[in-house]
Design a protein around this motif. Structure first.
Motif, PDB file in Angstrom:
ATOM      1  N   LEU A 126       0.833  -1.101  -0.003  1.00 28.00           N
ATOM      2  CA  LEU A 126      -0.023   0.095   0.071  1.00 28.00           C
ATOM      3  C   LEU A 126       0.992   1.154  -0.054  1.00 28.00           C
ATOM      4  N   LEU A 127       1.959   1.335   0.862  1.00 29.13           N
ATOM      5  CA  LEU A 127       2.880   2.332   0.737  1.00 29.13           C
ATOM      6  C   LEU A 127       3.515   2.678  -0.552  1.00 29.13           C
ATOM      7  N   TYR A 128       3.951   1.594  -1.243  1.00 30.66           N
ATOM      8  CA  TYR A 128       4.822   1.762  -2.461  1.00 30.66           C
ATOM      9  C   TYR A 128       3.787   2.108  -3.553  1.00 30.66           C
ATOM     10  N   MET A 129       2.353   1.647  -3.349  1.00 33.91           N
ATOM     11  CA  MET A 129       1.354   2.102  -4.107  1.00 33.91           C
ATOM     12  C   MET A 129       1.040   3.299  -4.143  1.00 33.91           C
ATOM     13  N   SER A 130       0.979   3.809  -2.976  1.00 29.84           N
ATOM     14  CA  SER A 130       0.498   5.347  -2.650  1.00 29.84           C
ATOM     15  C   SER A 130       1.726   6.411  -2.995  1.00 29.84           C
ATOM     16  N   LEU A 131       3.028   5.922  -2.841  1.00 29.32           N
ATOM     17  CA  LEU A 131       3.928   6.672  -3.292  1.00 29.32           C
ATOM     18  C   LEU A 131       4.118   6.963  -4.691  1.00 29.32           C
ATOM     19  N   PHE A 132       3.869   5.760  -5.323  1.00 34.27           N
ATOM     20  CA  PHE A 132       3.773   5.795  -7.054  1.00 34.27           C
ATOM     21  C   PHE A 132       3.052   6.543  -7.360  1.00 34.27           C
ATOM     22  N   ILE A 133       1.702   6.632  -6.727  1.00 30.98           N
ATOM     23  CA  ILE A 133       0.589   7.539  -7.347  1.00 30.98           C
ATOM     24  C   ILE A 133       1.022   9.056  -7.026  1.00 30.98           C
ATOM     25  N   ILE A 134       1.656   9.538  -5.677  1.00 36.42           N
ATOM     26  CA  ILE A 134       2.058  10.835  -5.433  1.00 36.42           C
ATOM     27  C   ILE A 134       3.002  11.154  -6.362  1.00 36.42           C
ATOM     28  N   TRP A 135       3.995  10.371  -6.670  1.00 30.63           N
ATOM     29  CA  TRP A 135       5.165  10.949  -7.471  1.00 30.63           C
ATOM     30  C   TRP A 135       5.053  10.936  -9.061  1.00 30.63           C
ATOM     31  N   PHE A 136       4.139  10.152  -9.206  1.00 32.51           N
ATOM     32  CA  PHE A 136       3.410  10.278 -10.783  1.00 32.51           C
ATOM     33  C   PHE A 136       2.894  11.897 -10.918  1.00 32.51           C
ATOM     34  N   MET A 137       2.192  12.154  -9.887  1.00 35.64           N
ATOM     35  CA  MET A 137       1.392  13.474 -10.212  1.00 35.64           C
ATOM     36  C   MET A 137       2.260  14.615  -9.818  1.00 35.64           C
ATOM     37  N   LEU A 138       3.242  14.294  -8.735  1.00 36.21           N
ATOM     38  CA  LEU A 138       4.439  15.393  -8.759  1.00 36.21           C
ATOM     39  C   LEU A 138       5.103  15.612  -9.806  1.00 36.21           C
ATOM     40  N   PHE A 139       5.421  14.766 -10.806  1.00 33.34           N
ATOM     41  CA  PHE A 139       6.304  14.726 -11.564  1.00 33.34           C
ATOM     42  C   PHE A 139       5.545  15.444 -12.907  1.00 33.34           C
ATOM     43  N   TYR A 140       4.332  15.144 -12.991  1.00 30.84           N
ATOM     44  CA  TYR A 140       3.306  15.720 -14.056  1.00 30.84           C
ATOM     45  C   TYR A 140       3.284  17.067 -13.597  1.00 30.84           C
ATOM     46  N   HIS A 141       3.014  17.568 -12.240  1.00 30.78           N
ATOM     47  CA  HIS A 141       2.982  18.947 -11.858  1.00 30.78           C
ATOM     48  C   HIS A 141       4.230  19.613 -12.354  1.00 30.78           C
ATOM     49  N   MET A 142       5.321  19.032 -12.091  1.00 32.47           N
ATOM     50  CA  MET A 142       6.503  19.942 -12.573  1.00 32.47           C
ATOM     51  C   MET A 142       6.605  19.801 -13.922  1.00 32.47           C
ATOM     52  N   PHE A 143       6.260  19.081 -14.709  1.00 36.52           N
ATOM     53  CA  PHE A 143       6.164  19.241 -16.215  1.00 36.52           C
ATOM     54  C   PHE A 143       5.303  20.329 -16.657  1.00 36.52           C
ATOM     55  N   LEU A 144       4.134  20.405 -15.902  1.00 35.35           N
ATOM     56  CA  LEU A 144       3.283  21.501 -16.217  1.00 35.35           C
ATOM     57  C   LEU A 144       3.706  22.661 -15.746  1.00 35.35           C
ATOM     58  N   MET A 145       4.395  22.873 -14.579  1.00 31.84           N
ATOM     59  CA  MET A 145       5.018  24.176 -14.152  1.00 31.84           C
ATOM     60  C   MET A 145       5.923  24.732 -15.161  1.00 31.84           C
ATOM     61  N   GLN A 146       6.837  23.950 -15.606  1.00 30.00           N
ATOM     62  CA  GLN A 146       7.878  24.114 -16.763  1.00 30.00           C
ATOM     63  C   GLN A 146       6.827  24.735 -17.927  1.00 30.00           C
ATOM     64  N   GLY A 147       5.893  24.317 -18.294  1.00 35.05           N
ATOM     65  CA  GLY A 147       5.090  24.776 -19.713  1.00 35.05           C
ATOM     66  C   GLY A 147       4.555  25.913 -19.157  1.00 35.05           C
TER      67      GLY A 147
ATOM     68  N   THR B  45      -6.411  13.496 -10.077  1.00 36.07           N
ATOM     69  CA  THR B  45      -6.712  14.625  -8.897  1.00 36.07           C
ATOM     70  C   THR B  45      -7.471  14.372  -7.950  1.00 36.07           C
ATOM     71  N   TYR B  46      -8.939  14.137  -8.451  1.00 32.13           N
ATOM     72  CA  TYR B  46      -9.671  14.137  -7.451  1.00 32.13           C
ATOM     73  C   TYR B  46      -9.879  12.749  -6.793  1.00 32.13           C
ATOM     74  N   LEU B  47      -9.455  11.510  -7.330  1.00 30.18           N
ATOM     75  CA  LEU B  47      -9.629  10.183  -6.722  1.00 30.18           C
ATOM     76  C   LEU B  47      -8.207   9.452  -6.410  1.00 30.18           C
ATOM     77  N   LEU B  48      -7.395   9.235  -7.341  1.00 30.83           N
ATOM     78  CA  LEU B  48      -6.370   8.467  -7.110  1.00 30.83           C
ATOM     79  C   LEU B  48      -5.091   9.358  -6.112  1.00 30.83           C
ATOM     80  N   PHE B  49      -4.870  10.483  -6.896  1.00 27.73           N
ATOM     81  CA  PHE B  49      -3.974  11.360  -6.061  1.00 27.73           C
ATOM     82  C   PHE B  49      -4.328  11.272  -4.563  1.00 27.73           C
TER      83      PHE B  49
END
Length: 431
Positions: A5-26, A309-313
């Motif tokens: 559960l911890l690995y799964m939650s960290l994967f979801i969180i970091w997936f969104m964090l990297f996506y947000h970093m990508f968006l912020m660069q844009g 954003t509203y469910l998985l993250f």
């Protein structure tokens, strides 16, 4: 099981964090390029289309006069402009105030609704206004908005210069951002959303979400779509998906600026954001179940962004929090050990960088005080959003199971002081 559960939650969180970093660069790159594009377009704006501005208003006597003063000051040819205020089943002095402005300005019109047509919420009021609108372009402003004089002109410019844009959305700023801690947090939230989610998605994917205010859409699109979905609490997000599905894109054009009032108490904030969260979850459910019927697959990108954003993250964050707290009292024999703490600290630092970068794109916002508030934001405001989304998900699931009808919550307004108005004007001139 706890490890998984911890690995799964960290994967979801970091997936969104990297996506947000990508968006912020844009978002940062869009900010840099926007001024050049704006200057080039201003040289040859083309023929301005006829504009119908719709303002839904239910019990807005506290703010509607300032909004209509701003409408009267718009730098747009008045023979190509009409402002339609839908006084939607108000029980206060909204109707009288609007009628007073309509008597003074020939391009301002009042539409008064009563049940059964009136009192259904914002979408219903907009549909009533649409029936009376005559413009080639429909713009929407909330009743607490004071757009800058050139805002509508820039919305028109965006549509003129981008024939593939079905709608153009501008930027909104917080009018009462300095009132208290809550409004300062909301101010940072709105700036981060616009430069990360709006500007970032536009730069990389030519996508943006129609907000509830300060946007313009081609009349032909609304006619084809049949107006707004009156079942949607987040009518703006729902409309965005239907515009995408017709093959249009939605342009983010921050030259068009409006100022809006935000909640000043936690109770009002909670009710407003609850409506937003439930409304967005309604949109997720509506289009996820009908995914196979969507004509343009590009919108699945936005659909899954909202889903994450509203469910998985939020689920990932909730799981990681629960495991972290539980492990303080019960040894869960986690194999990840100190790495999890490093990841949590790094995640916090990335959050802080994103907020500060967004603040740096607006003159006068990157201050030591705001930097300190951003730190506080992570541990308070962001965690409050977690609780809110959990509650909203429960209520929306309950509504779907019991087939309840949605109830529209009208955001409570606050009296605007002359001191804040002067401050807002000075900020607008300096920027």
């Amino acid at each position: 099981m706890a490890d998984f559960l911890l690995y799964m939650s960290l994967f979801i969180i970091w997936f969104m964090l990297f996506y947000h970093m990508f968006l912020m660069q844009g978002g940062y790159l869009h900010h840099r390029r926007h001024r050049e594009l704006k200057a080039a377009w201003e040289k040859d704006p083309g023929e301005l289309p006829s504009f119908s501005i719709l303002i839904p208003a239910h019990n807005e006597d506290m703010v509607i006069a300032d909004t209509l003063k701003a409408m009267a000051a718009l730098q747009y040819p008045k023979d190509r402009l009409e402002v339609i205020v839908v006084n939607d089943n108000s029980s206060d002095a909204t109707g009288e105030i609007v009628e007073g402005f309509a008597a003074r300005y020939s391009f301002i019109h009042a539409v008064h609704t009563r049940p059964p047509e009136g009192g259904k919420g914002k979408s219903g009021a907009l549909n009533q206004g649409l029936k009376r609108a005559s413009g080639d372009v429909i713009a929407v402003y909330d009743a607490d908005n004071t757009p800058e004089p050139d805002a509508v002109w820039y919305l028109a410019l965006g549509l003129n210069k981008d024939p593939d844009a079905g709608a153009v959305v501008g930027k909104f700023r917080v009018q009462n951002g300095g009132r208290n801690l809550l409004t300062r947090l909301i101010n940072m939230e709105t700036l981060t959303f616009q430069w990360l989610a709006q500007a970032g998605r536009w730069f990389w994917f030519r996508m943006a979400t129609i907000p509830g205010t300060n946007f313009a859409i081609r009349r032909e699109i609304l006619d084809e779509l049949g107006g707004w979905d009156e079942k949607a609490l987040s009518e703006d997000t729902e409309l965005s998906f239907r515009v995408y599905n017709l093959g249009w894109h939605i342009r983010f054009f921050p030259a068009a600026v409006t100022w809006e009032q935000e909640p000043e108490t936690l109770n009002v904030w909670w009710k407003q954001r609850m409506r937003w969260a439930r409304g967005n979850e309604y949109v997720i459910g509506k289009y996820l179940l009908g995914l196979h019927r969507l004509k343009h697959r590009k919108i699945t990108l936005d659909l899954f962004y909202f889903l994450f954003t509203y469910l998985l993250f939020f689920t990932g964050i909730l799981l990681s929090h629960a495991i972290f707290v539980t492990n303080l009292f019960v040894d869960l024999d986690l194999t990840i050990g100190m790495v999890s703490y490093v990841l949590l600290v790094t995640g916090f630092l990335l959050f802080l960088v994103e907020v500060l970068l967004a603040l740096s794109l607006e003159r006068g916002q990157l201050t030591l005080k705001n930097a300190g508030t951003a730190v506080l934001m992570y541990f308070t405001y962001s965690q409050l959003w977690l609780a809110l989304v959990v509650h909203a998900t429960f209520l929306e699931a309950k509504r779907m199971l019991t087939k309840q009808e949605v109830t529209w919550y009208k955001t409570q307004r606050f009296q605007t002081s002359g001191r804040e108005t002067v401050k807002k004007e000075k900020r607008a001139k300096s920027s």
